[in-house]
Design a protein around this motif. Structure first.
Motif, mmCIF file in Angstrom:
data_model
loop_
_atom_site.group_PDB
_atom_site.id
_atom_site.type_symbol
_atom_site.label_atom_id
_atom_site.label_comp_id
_atom_site.label_asym_id
_atom_site.label_seq_id
_atom_site.Cartn_x
_atom_site.Cartn_y
_atom_site.Cartn_z
ATOM 1 N N SER A 60 -5.685 11.125 -2.484
ATOM 2 C CA SER A 60 -5.035 11.868 -1.377
ATOM 3 C C SER A 60 -4.946 11.062 -0.091
ATOM 4 C CB SER A 60 -5.794 13.157 -1.068
ATOM 5 O OG SER A 60 -6.521 13.618 -2.146
ATOM 6 N N HIS A 61 -5.059 9.736 -0.182
ATOM 7 C CA HIS A 61 -4.987 8.862 0.997
ATOM 8 C C HIS A 61 -6.018 9.271 2.059
ATOM 9 C CE1 HIS A 61 -3.138 6.165 4.016
ATOM 10 N NE2 HIS A 61 -2.793 5.503 2.945
ATOM 11 N N LEU A 62 -7.285 9.294 1.642
ATOM 12 C CA LEU A 62 -8.360 9.734 2.539
ATOM 13 C C LEU A 62 -8.863 8.613 3.447
ATOM 14 C CD1 LEU A 62 -10.600 11.849 0.123
ATOM 15 C CD2 LEU A 62 -8.882 12.674 1.761
ATOM 16 N N ASP A 110 0.820 -1.212 0.000
ATOM 17 C CA ASP A 110 0.000 0.000 0.000
ATOM 18 C C ASP A 110 0.857 1.267 0.000
ATOM 19 O OD1 ASP A 110 -2.086 -1.737 0.271
ATOM 20 O OD2 ASP A 110 -2.872 -0.875 2.117
ATOM 21 N N ASP A 111 0.317 2.302 -0.642
ATOM 22 C CA ASP A 111 0.895 3.669 -0.688
ATOM 23 C C ASP A 111 1.952 3.814 -1.795
ATOM 24 O OD1 ASP A 111 -0.737 3.904 1.513
ATOM 25 O OD2 ASP A 111 0.912 3.947 2.953
ATOM 26 N N GLY A 112 2.470 5.030 -1.922
ATOM 27 C CA GLY A 112 3.469 5.339 -2.942
ATOM 28 C C GLY A 112 2.841 5.507 -4.312
ATOM 29 N N ASN A 138 -6.170 1.104 -7.018
ATOM 30 C CA ASN A 138 -6.450 2.473 -6.587
ATOM 31 C C ASN A 138 -6.484 2.540 -5.051
ATOM 32 O OD1 ASN A 138 -7.956 4.891 -5.999
ATOM 33 N ND2 ASN A 138 -8.881 4.798 -8.039
ATOM 34 N N HIS A 139 -5.822 3.542 -4.483
ATOM 35 C CA HIS A 139 -5.771 3.715 -3.014
ATOM 36 C C HIS A 139 -6.127 5.168 -2.677
ATOM 37 C CE1 HIS A 139 -4.594 2.223 0.940
ATOM 38 N NE2 HIS A 139 -3.554 2.998 1.052
ATOM 39 N N THR A 140 -7.012 5.738 -3.485
ATOM 40 C CA THR A 140 -7.457 7.154 -3.475
ATOM 41 C C THR A 140 -6.373 8.089 -4.010
ATOM 42 O OG1 THR A 140 -6.785 7.940 -1.260
ATOM 43 C CG2 THR A 140 -8.883 6.731 -1.396
HETATM 44 ZN ZN LIG Z 1 -2.375 3.515 2.741
#
Ligand SMILES: [Zn+2]
Length: 201
Positions: free
Chosen positions: A85-87, A31-33, A81-83
């Protein structure tokens, strides 16, 4: 620490995917990046072990790191997809949440997967997203963002893993130190236990 999600949540949200069926296969997810250095490290480990994984990416980080984004795809990994803006879905109106996801989606048109940041999503958001996306949660949370002891991190995963498990790691600076010490080793041990790795959903 709850390595496995509480049964209560799994019961409450049956339309989310917590675990896959299938024999001796597991799904590694990050997750992320994209995050400079961290993503490149993860990609190099996956390549040297010849396995594919799934990356749930944040739209605004894709824009900042487009070359790394292209490399993830060129290496054959699956993206999700992980949004944008990381909401946190629990703290965001459904309208704003969906708009943010669509903004990220414009950067990854072929994608059909979504994972909510922090695993926090409301029933209403689920209802509207499940028409378009497969909503992927997890079976095993690695705690790579918090755990400092490499042996503990590794054992948490190895002791809880089972056929069809979806494992979450993080593709960010918080998890980098411990992943450098453990990721390759965890993959090697999982192979030794007879598991193979899938990135198909
Ligand atoms: Zn995340």
């Amino acid at each position: 620490m709850f390595v496995k999600p509480l049964a209560f949540f799994r019961f409450l949200y049956p339309s989310l995917i917590w675990k896959k069926a299938g024999s001796k296969k597991i799904w590694l997810t990050f997750d992320d990046g994209p995050t400079p250095e961290v993503t490149e490290f993860i990609l190099s480990v996956l390549k040297s072990e010849k396995i594919l994984a799934t990356f749930f990416l944040v739209g605004k980080d894709i824009l900042k790191n487009q070359l790394i984004y292209q490399k993830i795809k060129a290496d054959g990994h699956t993206i999700g997809n992980h949004t944008n803006s990381h909401l946190n879905g629990w703290k965001t109106s459904s309208k704003k949440y969906i708009q943010d996801i669509e903004k990220c989606q414009e950067l990854m048109k072929e994608n059909v997967l979504f994972r909510p940041p922090y695993g926090k999503i409301t029933s209403r958001q689920i209802l509207s997203l499940k028409k378009k996306y497969k909503l992927i949660l997890w079976d095993i949370l690695s705690y790579d963002f918090k755990e400092k002891n490499p042996t503990k991190l590794k054992n948490n995963i190895l002791e809880n893993i089972s056929d069809g498990s979806i494992v979450v790691f993080h593709n960010n600076k918080k998890s980098y130190e411990i992943l450098k010490k453990t990721l390759k080793n965890i993959i090697i041990e999982l192979k030794g236990m007879g598991y193979s790795f899938s990135s198909s959903w």
